[in-house]
Design a protein around this motif. Structure first.
Motif, PDB file in Angstrom:
ATOM      1  N   ASN A 182      13.813  -3.488  -8.075  1.00 34.81           N
ATOM      2  CA  ASN A 182      13.075  -2.243  -8.288  1.00 34.81           C
ATOM      3  C   ASN A 182      12.297  -2.236  -9.604  1.00 34.81           C
ATOM      4  OD1 ASN A 182      15.461  -2.245  -9.684  1.00 34.81           O
ATOM      5  ND2 ASN A 182      15.892  -0.077  -9.396  1.00 34.81           N
ATOM      6  N   ARG A 183      12.650  -3.143 -10.522  1.00 35.99           N
ATOM      7  CA  ARG A 183      11.900  -3.210 -11.790  1.00 35.99           C
ATOM      8  C   ARG A 183      10.460  -3.665 -11.543  1.00 35.99           C
ATOM      9  NH1 ARG A 183      16.293  -6.220 -15.778  1.00 35.99           N
ATOM     10  NH2 ARG A 183      17.922  -4.617 -15.653  1.00 35.99           N
ATOM     11  N   GLU A 184      10.289  -4.643 -10.657  1.00 36.54           N
ATOM     12  CA  GLU A 184       8.941  -5.131 -10.357  1.00 36.54           C
ATOM     13  C   GLU A 184       8.117  -4.035  -9.695  1.00 36.54           C
ATOM     14  OE1 GLU A 184       6.591  -8.754  -8.063  1.00 36.54           O
ATOM     15  OE2 GLU A 184       8.779  -8.633  -7.984  1.00 36.54           O
ATOM     16  N   ILE A 185       8.758  -3.254  -8.830  1.00 33.38           N
ATOM     17  CA  ILE A 185       8.047  -2.157  -8.180  1.00 33.38           C
ATOM     18  C   ILE A 185       7.607  -1.121  -9.212  1.00 33.38           C
ATOM     19  CG2 ILE A 185       8.272  -0.238  -6.548  1.00 33.38           C
ATOM     20  CD1 ILE A 185       7.997  -2.952  -5.232  1.00 33.38           C
ATOM     21  N   LEU A 186       8.479  -0.834 -10.171  1.00 36.97           N
ATOM     22  CA  LEU A 186       8.118   0.112 -11.230  1.00 36.97           C
ATOM     23  C   LEU A 186       6.962  -0.419 -12.071  1.00 36.97           C
ATOM     24  CD1 LEU A 186      11.674   1.284 -12.410  1.00 36.97           C
ATOM     25  CD2 LEU A 186       9.979   2.653 -11.200  1.00 36.97           C
ATOM     26  N   ASN A 187       6.986  -1.736 -12.352  1.00 31.26           N
ATOM     27  CA  ASN A 187       5.888  -2.341 -13.116  1.00 31.26           C
ATOM     28  C   ASN A 187       4.576  -2.298 -12.338  1.00 31.26           C
ATOM     29  OD1 ASN A 187       7.592  -2.944 -15.266  1.00 31.26           O
ATOM     30  ND2 ASN A 187       8.078  -4.996 -14.493  1.00 31.26           N
ATOM     31  N   ASP A 191      -5.136   5.130  -2.009  1.00 23.59           N
ATOM     32  CA  ASP A 191      -4.289   5.897  -1.087  1.00 23.59           C
ATOM     33  C   ASP A 191      -3.325   4.971  -0.348  1.00 23.59           C
ATOM     34  OD1 ASP A 191      -3.769   8.463   0.535  1.00 23.59           O
ATOM     35  OD2 ASP A 191      -4.297   7.011   2.082  1.00 23.59           O
ATOM     36  N   GLU A 192      -3.822   3.824   0.087  1.00 21.80           N
ATOM     37  CA  GLU A 192      -2.987   2.861   0.811  1.00 21.80           C
ATOM     38  C   GLU A 192      -1.874   2.328  -0.083  1.00 21.80           C
ATOM     39  OE1 GLU A 192      -3.856  -1.421   2.789  1.00 21.80           O
ATOM     40  OE2 GLU A 192      -5.277   0.171   3.298  1.00 21.80           O
ATOM     41  N   ILE A 193      -2.213   2.013  -1.337  1.00 22.00           N
ATOM     42  CA  ILE A 193      -1.206   1.486  -2.269  1.00 22.00           C
ATOM     43  C   ILE A 193      -0.140   2.540  -2.573  1.00 22.00           C
ATOM     44  CG2 ILE A 193      -0.852   0.709  -4.650  1.00 22.00           C
ATOM     45  CD1 ILE A 193      -3.556  -0.703  -4.473  1.00 22.00           C
ATOM     46  N   PHE A 194      -0.574   3.773  -2.778  1.00 19.33           N
ATOM     47  CA  PHE A 194       0.398   4.837  -3.042  1.00 19.33           C
ATOM     48  C   PHE A 194       1.323   5.074  -1.843  1.00 19.33           C
ATOM     49  CE2 PHE A 194      -1.963   6.741  -6.784  1.00 19.33           C
ATOM     50  CZ  PHE A 194      -0.894   6.595  -7.647  1.00 19.33           C
ATOM     51  N   GLN A 195       0.772   4.944  -0.648  1.00 17.17           N
ATOM     52  CA  GLN A 195       1.609   5.070   0.551  1.00 17.17           C
ATOM     53  C   GLN A 195       2.712   4.017   0.538  1.00 17.17           C
ATOM     54  OE1 GLN A 195       1.730   7.042   3.195  1.00 17.17           O
ATOM     55  NE2 GLN A 195      -0.242   8.029   3.469  1.00 17.17           N
ATOM     56  N   LEU A 196       2.310   2.774   0.252  1.00 21.65           N
ATOM     57  CA  LEU A 196       3.266   1.671   0.252  1.00 21.65           C
ATOM     58  C   LEU A 196       4.278   1.802  -0.880  1.00 21.65           C
ATOM     59  CD1 LEU A 196       3.992  -0.813   1.783  1.00 21.65           C
ATOM     60  CD2 LEU A 196       2.226  -2.087   0.581  1.00 21.65           C
ATOM     61  N   LEU A 197       3.806   2.149  -2.077  1.00 21.50           N
ATOM     62  CA  LEU A 197       4.720   2.345  -3.206  1.00 21.50           C
ATOM     63  C   LEU A 197       5.709   3.474  -2.928  1.00 21.50           C
ATOM     64  CD1 LEU A 197       2.316   1.966  -6.274  1.00 21.50           C
ATOM     65  CD2 LEU A 197       4.339   0.566  -5.807  1.00 21.50           C
ATOM     66  N   SER A 198       5.216   4.531  -2.315  1.00 22.47           N
ATOM     67  CA  SER A 198       6.079   5.663  -1.990  1.00 22.47           C
ATOM     68  C   SER A 198       7.218   5.237  -1.072  1.00 22.47           C
ATOM     69  CB  SER A 198       5.246   6.761  -1.328  1.00 22.47           C
ATOM     70  OG  SER A 198       6.056   7.845  -0.937  1.00 22.47           O
ATOM     71  N   ARG A 208      -2.218  -4.818  -4.251  1.00 22.11           N
ATOM     72  CA  ARG A 208      -1.953  -4.559  -2.828  1.00 22.11           C
ATOM     73  C   ARG A 208      -1.418  -5.816  -2.144  1.00 22.11           C
ATOM     74  NH1 ARG A 208      -0.940  -4.572   1.681  1.00 22.11           N
ATOM     75  NH2 ARG A 208      -1.760  -3.342   3.417  1.00 22.11           N
ATOM     76  N   SER A 209      -1.963  -6.971  -2.487  1.00 24.87           N
ATOM     77  CA  SER A 209      -1.507  -8.242  -1.903  1.00 24.87           C
ATOM     78  C   SER A 209      -0.069  -8.544  -2.308  1.00 24.87           C
ATOM     79  CB  SER A 209      -2.423  -9.385  -2.350  1.00 24.87           C
ATOM     80  OG  SER A 209      -3.749  -9.165  -1.922  1.00 24.87           O
ATOM     81  N   ARG A 210       0.259  -8.267  -3.582  1.00 24.98           N
ATOM     82  CA  ARG A 210       1.627  -8.512  -4.050  1.00 24.98           C
ATOM     83  C   ARG A 210       2.617  -7.597  -3.326  1.00 24.98           C
ATOM     84  NH1 ARG A 210       5.644 -11.471  -4.681  1.00 24.98           N
ATOM     85  NH2 ARG A 210       7.227 -10.734  -6.139  1.00 24.98           N
ATOM     86  N   LEU A 211       2.252  -6.352  -3.131  1.00 24.98           N
ATOM     87  CA  LEU A 211       3.130  -5.425  -2.410  1.00 24.98           C
ATOM     88  C   LEU A 211       3.324  -5.865  -0.962  1.00 24.98           C
ATOM     89  CD1 LEU A 211       1.844  -1.984  -3.760  1.00 24.98           C
ATOM     90  CD2 LEU A 211       4.054  -3.049  -4.232  1.00 24.98           C
ATOM     91  N   SER A 212       2.289  -6.421  -0.359  1.00 24.43           N
ATOM     92  CA  SER A 212       2.397  -6.916   1.018  1.00 24.43           C
ATOM     93  C   SER A 212       3.361  -8.092   1.098  1.00 24.43           C
ATOM     94  CB  SER A 212       1.021  -7.345   1.533  1.00 24.43           C
ATOM     95  OG  SER A 212       0.150  -6.245   1.594  1.00 24.43           O
ATOM     96  N   GLU A 213       3.329  -8.967   0.095  1.00 29.27           N
ATOM     97  CA  GLU A 213       4.257 -10.091   0.063  1.00 29.27           C
ATOM     98  C   GLU A 213       5.694  -9.604  -0.085  1.00 29.27           C
ATOM     99  OE1 GLU A 213       3.109 -12.707  -3.046  1.00 29.27           O
ATOM    100  OE2 GLU A 213       1.121 -13.123  -2.199  1.00 29.27           O
ATOM    101  N   ILE A 214       5.888  -8.642  -0.978  1.00 24.01           N
ATOM    102  CA  ILE A 214       7.235  -8.105  -1.204  1.00 24.01           C
ATOM    103  C   ILE A 214       7.770  -7.457   0.069  1.00 24.01           C
ATOM    104  CG2 ILE A 214       8.546  -6.357  -2.468  1.00 24.01           C
ATOM    105  CD1 ILE A 214       6.650  -6.835  -4.830  1.00 24.01           C
ATOM    106  N   ARG A 215       6.893  -6.771   0.771  1.00 17.59           N
ATOM    107  CA  ARG A 215       7.316  -6.038   1.972  1.00 17.59           C
ATOM    108  C   ARG A 215       7.856  -6.969   3.044  1.00 17.59           C
ATOM    109  NH1 ARG A 215       4.595  -4.427   6.442  1.00 17.59           N
ATOM    110  NH2 ARG A 215       2.631  -5.251   5.617  1.00 17.59           N
TER     111      ARG A 215
END
Length: 500
Positions: free
Chosen positions: A37-42, A77-84, A22-29
């Motif tokens: 998109n490869r990192e997002i898929l990973n 749920d929060e992570i899936f929202q962000l990934l979506s 979740r922290s990594r996704l927040s940094e990317i955002r």
């Protein structure tokens, strides 16, 4: 079902790994130019691995499926929202992972509509269409052999989809038995109700004389319209042959709400309780920002930014106790609910308006869309009168075309999704440009043909009547004194060559 603020000890390791993701996704955002998109898929695959690990732990511990979701479920749920939202931003809106955010928003919309108890078939039809689209996307992902979606997420999405369909079917059944005339009156009454709520929410603060005058005119207009609709409702109920209790209850409920709102506006009563003022101002600000994004989304909106607005709305929604903000006696409940539902509806529209082009390619797509629209306007207006009119479009299309390497638009060494959409739009722009050129040359060719015929007739007569000796040419010819020759030479040196 609300989440409990508990992390079971045996699930602590899974929770810790999810927090890191979740922290990594927040940094990317936060990176507006991110396009890997490869990192997002990973990351997506790592989340699925954590979910499988969690499932195994719960099976060992004999975790009941009816148990309330805990803090780990909330984080998932929060992570899936962000990934979506990341999937949507990369132009993968037709994939199963991208449907999670849309499905969650649709589900929340249905819950709020059902809670209000007042809606029409027109409110439900677009939601049903979207649910059907999501169902097709999930089914196609399940049928594919090579895809990024695992059985666990398919089950998760299908579970959310089933709940949304159940909510929709329950709501559709409530209004399916109402006569068409009653449904038509409901539509008109709801329109008046929403206009009154809009007036109340927009004019709750201090107003100047001009805005007050405008509000008074609107209140007077809506008052007359409401009185007319009330008369029609009474006649419709009288003329109804079957049991009128259901129809009467629905219409009376909307009419009572409208009269209450109208009365508050007419007497200038303070419409928001001081205890709800902070929540009201927060919702008004959110509503204003989201409304602006509906207009400027093509140039200013990053899809992942919607995550912040979704969280803020969710935080406001969590403030409600048994459907009311704070004490149910506080004034302004209807206005706050109206603003909250409007914000959810706008987020839904923003999600559904996303195009299948990666945000990394969005600037090029926006430029091409603008050129495409301008070229179509030129074509509809009858074409061009000079080739110079096409120069700016020719240069812009050429510059965009030159950015492609072997027909592929690269960004930071990556190949963002949406290549086919961009290439098709570029090709269509070149086709329209070519058609405009052909039309221009065809028109001028026909005009030149007519002019040449006239010139030949005049020229023949001139030759017959002229005594000028064309064979008698002066031996000394000074080109410097020939103004026409010098003008032609200077013109040819100054003018650029027509773009191909």
């Amino acid at each position: 079902m609300p989440y409990t603020d508990i992390v079971p000890q045996d699930e602590a390791s899974v929770y810790a790994s999810l927090v890191q993701l979740r922290s990594r996704l927040s940094e990317i955002r936060k990176d507006s130019k991110y396009s890997n998109n490869r990192e997002i898929l990973n990351t997506y695959q790592s989340v699925l691995d954590s979910i499988n690990q969690l499932k195994e732990l719960r099976e060992i511990e004999g975790h009941s499926s009816d148990a309330p979701p805990n803090k780990v479920d909330s984080l998932i749920d929060e992570i899936f929202q962000l990934l979506s939202l990341f999937f949507v931003s990369f132009g993968l809106s037709d994939t199963a992972p991208a449907t999670y955010a849309s499905l969650t928003t649709v589900q929340r919309l249905l819950e709020h509509l059902n809670e209000s108890g007042v809606y029409t078939q027109q409110d439900l039809e677009p939601i049903k269409s979207r649910l059907d689209e999501i169902s097709e996307i999930i089914d196609s992902a399940q049928d594919e052999e090579d895809n990024t979606t695992t059985n666990e997420e398919i089950k998760l999405l299908k579970n959310k989809l089933t709940k949304a369909y159940d909510e929709y079917n329950l709501m559709a059944k409530k209004i399916s038995d109402l006569p068409p005339e009653i449904q038509s009156l409901m539509d008109k009454l709801l329109s008046v109700k929403y206009q009154l709520l809009d007036l109340m929410s927009n004019n709750n603060g201090k107003s100047n004389g001009s805005s007050k005058s405008h509000q008074e005119r609107n209140v007077e207009r809506l008052s007359k319209e409401l009185a007319n609709l009330q008369s029609k409702c009474e006649k419709a109920i009288e003329n109804e042959s079957s049991d009128t209790s259901a129809s009467e209850a629905v219409l009376k409920g909307i009419l009572d709400d409208c009269h209450d709102y109208l009365r508050n506006l007419q007497i200038g009563q303070d419409k928001i309780d001081p205890h709800l003022r902070h929540t009201y101002e927060k919702l008004v600000k959110l509503h204003s920002i989201l409304s602006d994004l509906l207009i400027t989304r093509r140039w200013t909106l990053r899809t992942v930014d919607l995550f912040n607005y979704q969280r803020e709305l969710n935080d406001v929604d969590q403030l409600r106790v048994r459907g009311s903000f704070g004490n149910s006696e506080y004034k302004g409940q209807s206005i706050l609910l109206y603003l909250l539902r409007s914000c959810y509806a706008i987020i839904y529209k923003l999600l559904e308006s996303s195009e299948s082009v990666s945000e990394a390619l969005r600037p090029l797509h926006n430029q091409l869309s603008t050129v495409h629209r301008c070229l179509l306007d030129l074509k509809r207006s009858g074409g061009i009168t000079s080739m110079r009119e096409l120069y700016p479009y020719q240069m812009k299309l050429t510059s965009i075309d030159n950015e492609a390497v072997d027909g592929i638009f690269m960004v930071d060494g990556e190949i963002p999704p949406g290549q086919a959409t961009l290439t098709a739009l570029l090709s269509e722009c070149f086709d329209i440009l070519h058609e405009l050129k052909v039309d221009y040359y065809d028109k001028h060719a026909s005009n030149d043909s007519e002019n040449s015929k006239t010139a030949n007739v005049i020229g023949t007569k001139a030759l017959q009547e002229s005594n000028y000796d064309y064979n008698n040419v002066e031996e000394e010819y000074n080109e410097g004194e020939d103004n026409l020759a010098s003008y032609a030479a200077s013109y040819n040196s100054d003018c650029p060559t027509d773009a191909e």
